[in-house]
Design a protein around this motif. Structure first.
Motif, short mmCIF file in Angstrom:
data_model
loop_
_atom_site.label_atom_id
_atom_site.label_comp_id
_atom_site.label_asym_id
_atom_site.label_seq_id
_atom_site.Cartn_x
_atom_site.Cartn_y
_atom_site.Cartn_z
N ASN A 14 -7.11 -51.37 -32.26
CA ASN A 14 -8.51 -51.05 -32.54
C ASN A 14 -9.48 -52.14 -32.06
N LYS B 63 -12.34 -51.52 -29.22
CA LYS B 63 -13.74 -51.84 -29.49
C LYS B 63 -14.37 -52.59 -28.32
N LYS C 45 -14.43 -50.31 -24.80
CA LYS C 45 -14.94 -48.93 -24.89
C LYS C 45 -15.76 -48.51 -23.67
N GLU D 23 -18.26 -59.70 -30.70
CA GLU D 23 -18.24 -58.69 -31.75
C GLU D 23 -16.98 -58.75 -32.61
#
Length: 157
Positions: free
Chosen positions: A52, A56, A59, A148
């Motif tokens: 994940n 992220k 993407k 992020e």
């Protein structure tokens, strides 16, 4: 279709990893980031979390797919119709280890080639292990990992 598999633990993904992914995505029609279960390492993040985190930060790269796997890398590559295993290198020590692995993979499946890509010099000192150590002791990991993800990485400590 020219498909490459870029395997690793990615615990966590670093800017060095992301550099390789971004550059490889420009070369291959499809790049599969293969997040492996490494029985020799105790990971900070679960395989699902690692997948994940990579999804992220990739993407916007439409030809990049992120999958978890357990087992032989050559089997994973074959299942996904890839003839290329892409390995990122930082140092000569990385090359020595990865060269041995490429010879073993070639023995297991001579139809799959290993391609080495040097990381950009700006990231040659960055490793997931170093990131975890710096984060564990409260140091700044800015510039080492995608912006992020900093809060998620720090939250593990």
């Amino acid at each position: 279709m020219n498909i490459a598999v870029y395997p690793g633990s990615f615990d966590p993904i670093t800017n060095g990893h992301l550099d390789i992914i971004t550059r490889a995505a420009k070369i291959y029609d499809k790049l599969i980031v293969a997040v492996l279960v490494n029985v020799d390492k105790k990971c900070l993040f679960t395989i699902e979390e690692r997948v994940n985190l990579i999804k992220k930060v990739t993407k916007d790269l439409k030809n990049v797919e992120v999958l978890g796997f357990d087992g032989l890398l050559v089997d994973f590559a074959k299942i996904h119709n890839s003839k290329v295993i892409l390995k990122g290198l930082r140092t000569v020590a990385d090359f020595e280890y990865e060269f041995q692995m490429s010879l073993m993979n070639s023995k297991l499946n001579p139809d799959i080639e290993t391609v080495f890509m040097m990381t950009s010099s700006a990231y040659s000192y960055v490793s997931s292990s170093a990131v975890k150590q710096v984060a564990r002791f409260g140091g700044s990991i800015e510039g080492l990992v995608p912006e992020e993800l900093i809060a998620e990485i720090k939250s593990k400590f």
